[in-house]
Scaffold this active site. Structure first.
Site, PDB file in Angstrom:
ATOM      1  N   ASN A  91       4.014  -1.746   2.906  1.00 13.62           N
ATOM      2  CA  ASN A  91       2.853  -2.647   2.968  1.00 13.62           C
ATOM      3  C   ASN A  91       1.568  -1.951   3.403  1.00 13.62           C
ATOM      4  O   ASN A  91       0.513  -2.159   2.801  1.00 13.62           O
ATOM      5  CB  ASN A  91       3.146  -3.790   3.947  1.00 13.62           C
ATOM      6  CG  ASN A  91       3.899  -4.913   3.284  1.00 13.62           C
ATOM      7  OD1 ASN A  91       3.414  -5.504   2.332  1.00 13.62           O
ATOM      8  ND2 ASN A  91       5.095  -5.196   3.763  1.00 13.62           N
ATOM      9  N   THR A 128      12.337  -8.454  -2.709  1.00 18.43           N
ATOM     10  CA  THR A 128      12.155  -8.620  -1.272  1.00 18.43           C
ATOM     11  C   THR A 128      11.881 -10.078  -0.896  1.00 18.43           C
ATOM     12  O   THR A 128      11.358 -10.843  -1.726  1.00 18.43           O
ATOM     13  CB  THR A 128      10.967  -7.751  -0.817  1.00 18.43           C
ATOM     14  OG1 THR A 128      10.608  -8.091   0.515  1.00 18.43           O
ATOM     15  CG2 THR A 128       9.734  -7.946  -1.697  1.00 18.43           C
ATOM     16  N   ASP A 129      12.180 -10.423   0.339  1.00 16.78           N
ATOM     17  CA  ASP A 129      11.854 -11.778   0.818  1.00 16.78           C
ATOM     18  C   ASP A 129      10.343 -11.982   0.926  1.00 16.78           C
ATOM     19  O   ASP A 129       9.867 -13.119   1.028  1.00 16.78           O
ATOM     20  CB  ASP A 129      12.540 -12.065   2.166  1.00 16.78           C
ATOM     21  CG  ASP A 129      12.213 -11.075   3.268  1.00 16.78           C
ATOM     22  OD1 ASP A 129      11.424 -10.134   3.033  1.00 16.78           O
ATOM     23  OD2 ASP A 129      12.753 -11.234   4.388  1.00 16.78           O
ATOM     24  N   GLU A 130       9.588 -10.878   0.904  1.00 12.28           N
ATOM     25  CA  GLU A 130       8.136 -11.003   1.092  1.00 12.28           C
ATOM     26  C   GLU A 130       7.448 -11.738  -0.053  1.00 12.28           C
ATOM     27  O   GLU A 130       6.294 -12.138   0.085  1.00 12.28           O
ATOM     28  CB  GLU A 130       7.506  -9.617   1.245  1.00 12.28           C
ATOM     29  CG  GLU A 130       8.002  -8.902   2.465  1.00 12.28           C
ATOM     30  CD  GLU A 130       7.184  -7.680   2.801  1.00 12.28           C
ATOM     31  OE1 GLU A 130       6.042  -7.553   2.325  1.00 12.28           O
ATOM     32  OE2 GLU A 130       7.699  -6.836   3.548  1.00 12.28           O
ATOM     33  N   TYR A 155       1.442  -5.013  -1.851  1.00  8.44           N
ATOM     34  CA  TYR A 155       2.861  -4.667  -2.096  1.00  8.44           C
ATOM     35  C   TYR A 155       3.653  -5.893  -2.551  1.00  8.44           C
ATOM     36  O   TYR A 155       4.293  -5.885  -3.615  1.00  8.44           O
ATOM     37  CB  TYR A 155       3.497  -4.069  -0.831  1.00  8.44           C
ATOM     38  CG  TYR A 155       5.015  -4.113  -0.845  1.00  8.44           C
ATOM     39  CD1 TYR A 155       5.747  -3.313  -1.723  1.00  8.44           C
ATOM     40  CD2 TYR A 155       5.725  -4.984  -0.008  1.00  8.44           C
ATOM     41  CE1 TYR A 155       7.146  -3.378  -1.762  1.00  8.44           C
ATOM     42  CE2 TYR A 155       7.109  -5.052  -0.036  1.00  8.44           C
ATOM     43  CZ  TYR A 155       7.816  -4.248  -0.917  1.00  8.44           C
ATOM     44  OH  TYR A 155       9.182  -4.311  -0.947  1.00  8.44           O
ATOM     45  N   THR A 158       2.893  -7.249  -5.995  1.00  7.52           N
ATOM     46  CA  THR A 158       3.436  -6.495  -7.138  1.00  7.52           C
ATOM     47  C   THR A 158       4.947  -6.727  -7.269  1.00  7.52           C
ATOM     48  O   THR A 158       5.480  -6.750  -8.381  1.00  7.52           O
ATOM     49  CB  THR A 158       3.150  -4.977  -7.054  1.00  7.52           C
ATOM     50  OG1 THR A 158       3.741  -4.448  -5.858  1.00  7.52           O
ATOM     51  CG2 THR A 158       1.661  -4.688  -7.079  1.00  7.52           C
ATOM     52  N   LYS A 159       5.641  -6.918  -6.136  1.00  7.19           N
ATOM     53  CA  LYS A 159       7.078  -7.233  -6.228  1.00  7.19           C
ATOM     54  C   LYS A 159       7.258  -8.627  -6.845  1.00  7.19           C
ATOM     55  O   LYS A 159       8.139  -8.831  -7.678  1.00  7.19           O
ATOM     56  CB  LYS A 159       7.741  -7.173  -4.844  1.00  7.19           C
ATOM     57  CG  LYS A 159       7.838  -5.795  -4.231  1.00  7.19           C
ATOM     58  CD  LYS A 159       8.663  -4.817  -5.044  1.00  7.19           C
ATOM     59  CE  LYS A 159      10.142  -5.123  -5.045  1.00  7.19           C
ATOM     60  NZ  LYS A 159      10.922  -4.028  -5.719  1.00  7.19           N
ATOM     61  N   LYS A 194       8.220   3.464   8.431  1.00  5.96           N
ATOM     62  CA  LYS A 194       8.646   2.083   8.668  1.00  5.96           C
ATOM     63  C   LYS A 194       8.874   1.844  10.167  1.00  5.96           C
ATOM     64  O   LYS A 194       9.083   2.775  10.937  1.00  5.96           O
ATOM     65  CB  LYS A 194       9.923   1.771   7.881  1.00  5.96           C
ATOM     66  CG  LYS A 194       9.803   1.999   6.361  1.00  5.96           C
ATOM     67  CD  LYS A 194       8.825   1.081   5.702  1.00  5.96           C
ATOM     68  CE  LYS A 194       8.821   1.007   4.189  1.00  5.96           C
ATOM     69  NZ  LYS A 194       9.052   2.164   3.397  1.00  5.96           N
ATOM     70  N   TYR A 212       1.834  -3.645  16.463  1.00  3.36           N
ATOM     71  CA  TYR A 212       0.708  -4.333  15.813  1.00  3.36           C
ATOM     72  C   TYR A 212       0.542  -5.738  16.403  1.00  3.36           C
ATOM     73  O   TYR A 212       1.533  -6.412  16.717  1.00  3.36           O
ATOM     74  CB  TYR A 212       0.968  -4.542  14.317  1.00  3.36           C
ATOM     75  CG  TYR A 212       1.119  -3.328  13.456  1.00  3.36           C
ATOM     76  CD1 TYR A 212       0.896  -2.038  13.927  1.00  3.36           C
ATOM     77  CD2 TYR A 212       1.483  -3.482  12.114  1.00  3.36           C
ATOM     78  CE1 TYR A 212       1.040  -0.944  13.079  1.00  3.36           C
ATOM     79  CE2 TYR A 212       1.626  -2.390  11.264  1.00  3.36           C
ATOM     80  CZ  TYR A 212       1.411  -1.122  11.761  1.00  3.36           C
ATOM     81  OH  TYR A 212       1.565  -0.056  10.920  1.00  3.36           O
ATOM     82  N   ARG A 278      -2.104  -5.284  11.282  1.00  3.96           N
ATOM     83  CA  ARG A 278      -2.118  -5.137   9.815  1.00  3.96           C
ATOM     84  C   ARG A 278      -2.939  -6.292   9.219  1.00  3.96           C
ATOM     85  O   ARG A 278      -2.651  -7.459   9.542  1.00  3.96           O
ATOM     86  CB  ARG A 278      -0.670  -5.181   9.326  1.00  3.96           C
ATOM     87  CG  ARG A 278      -0.505  -5.227   7.830  1.00  3.96           C
ATOM     88  CD  ARG A 278       0.971  -5.353   7.452  1.00  3.96           C
ATOM     89  NE  ARG A 278       1.719  -4.147   7.675  1.00  3.96           N
ATOM     90  CZ  ARG A 278       3.053  -4.060   7.623  1.00  3.96           C
ATOM     91  NH1 ARG A 278       3.781  -5.127   7.349  1.00  3.96           N
ATOM     92  NH2 ARG A 278       3.664  -2.921   7.827  1.00  3.96           N
ATOM     93  N   GLY A 280      -3.805  -9.316   7.081  1.00  7.62           N
ATOM     94  CA  GLY A 280      -2.947 -10.250   6.321  1.00  7.62           C
ATOM     95  C   GLY A 280      -1.500 -10.266   6.786  1.00  7.62           C
ATOM     96  O   GLY A 280      -0.620 -10.778   6.083  1.00  7.62           O
TER      97      GLY A 280
END
Ligand code: NAD
Ligand code: TDX
Length: 339
Positions: A91, A128-130, A155, A158-159, A194, A212, A278, A280
């Site tokens: 991300n 992904t769950d995102e 990211y 696009t997924k 990560k 963060y 981060r 968003g």
């Protein structure tokens, strides 16, 4: 169980990355009759060391790009299934420069789908769950296969786009595809950009771990070996055209995970620094994997997070030669972003 498919020759894209390489090792150990062809561009995130020890007669490595139509065509024409892990996956990088994310995640998936259509290859798409966006901390619900798409970052958008391509190719062209959307993975071979490996390797280098925002963002952790077993189950028993969510009831907030790492490495619980949040930043992810568990009889093995985390810490302690060449550049990239 729903359908049954027994692949003998499987293309694994992104097989030199974190989850892809763990999947290849899982197949080697659990599916003795299967040959794997890894297609990987070896970007900053790919490392051939991740595949060390795999015998030549079980795996072929092809250094190449998922956007290379000719190469993808050839590989899919020679195999009976493709499991598609290759992606730009971080991300924070997508916020700085989204271009490679659009190319690899969207165009790369399109290129593979076209070849899967041409050669009637069974296709499994790793997502992904995102793609579902985020949940409030006090929301009693979790993501299911019916949750509307609502991605937040370059990211995850696009997924989400790549998932939509897979759905359209399945419905319109009848390709034999499935999709899985998994929660946050942890385990060996994860790139040190990560969260979990960054904090472990910071401590090993004498640097402060970096948190963060307010540290209360929740991620739903799953051991990568459980992700692998779920993907295999979906590939071989899942219903074509379906989506399955993969998760292991591992919701934890970031500050608790960081404190568990600090404690596991003999440090004080407040031995970290706060850094810029981060943009968003998704608040919470949570997966309901009932469909996978009930329909396909899948169960995670690593249900004790403390145990899995301790093994992961040991892996980074024992494999400094694997990660230390990446450390300086990774931290320099973060420093530029105030993180
Ligand atoms: P990673 O960044 O560790 O590995 C990605 C791999 O893809 C690398 O080996 C890289 O060299 C390769 N690659 C990148 N661009 C390529 C291209 N154009 N052609 C061929 N190969 C290319 O990623 P990861 O964390 O292992 O994630 C793998 C997949 O799982 C991704 O699709 C990601 O979206 C998905 N996913 C990840 C998580 C997670 O927690 N990491 C959770 C859910 C889903
Ligand atoms: O230094 C850090 N400090 C920090 O507080 C880093 C690197 C992260 N964080 C936070 C941000 C997130 O809330 O930790 C959490 C996890 O961050 P990442 O490891 O970057 O993962 P996330 O953004 O949740 O995305 C991951 O899970 C879903 C994978 O990178 C994706 O590929 C996957 O789709």
């Amino acid at each position: 169980m729903a359908e049954s498919f027994t692949p003998e020759r499987v293309v694994v894209t992104g097989g030199a990355g974190f989850i892809g390489s763990n999947f290849v090792h899982w197949v080697m150990e659990n599916q003795p009759g299967v040959h794997v062809t890894v297609l990987d561009a070896l970007t900053y995130a790919g490392n051939l060391e991740n595949l060390k020890g795999i015998p030549d007669d079980r795996m072929t490595f092809v250094h190449g790009d998922v956007c290379d139509t000719e190469l993808v065509d050839r590989l899919l024409s020679e195999n009976d299934a493709c499991v598609h892990f290759a992606a730009e996956s971080h991300n924070d990088n997508s916020i700085v420069d989204p271009a490679p994310f659009v190319r690899t995640n969207v165009q790369g998936t399109y290129t593979l789908l076209e070849a899967a259509r041409k050669y009637d290859v069974r296709f499994h798409h790793i997502s992904t769950d995102e793609v579902y966006g985020d949940l409030a901390l006090d929301d009693p619900t979790r993501f299911t296969e019916e949750t509307p798409y609502h991605p937040s970052s370059p990211y995850s958008s696009t997924k989400a786009s790549s998932d939509m391509l897979v759905r359209a190719w399945t419905r319109t062209y009848g390709i034999r595809a499935t999709i899985s959307n998994c929660s946050n993975n942890y385990g060996p071979y994860q790139h040190i950009e990560k969260f979990i490996p960054r904090q472990i390797t910071n401590i090993l280098c004498g640097l402060s771990p970096k948190l963060y925002g307010d540290g209360l963002n929740v991620r739903d952790w799953i051991h990568t070996e459980d992700h692998s077993s779920a993907v295999w189950r979906i590939l071989t028993c899942g219903r074509v055209g379906e989506t399955y969510l993969i998760g292991a009831d591992g919701e934890k907030n970031n500050i608790d995970v960081l404190r568990a790492i600090l404690e596991g490495m003999g440090k004080e619980p407040d031995d970290f620094v706060w850094v810029r949040d981060r943009p968003g930043h998704d608040r919470r992810y949570a997966i309901d994997s009932s469909k996978l568990c009930h329909e396909l009889g899948w169960k995670p093995k690593h249900i004790d997070f403390a145990q899995g985390l301790a093994a992961t810490i040991r892996w980074y302690q024992d494999n400094e030669a694997w990660w230390s060449p990446l450390k300086k550049a990774t931290e320099a990239k973060y420093a530029k972003q105030g993180q």
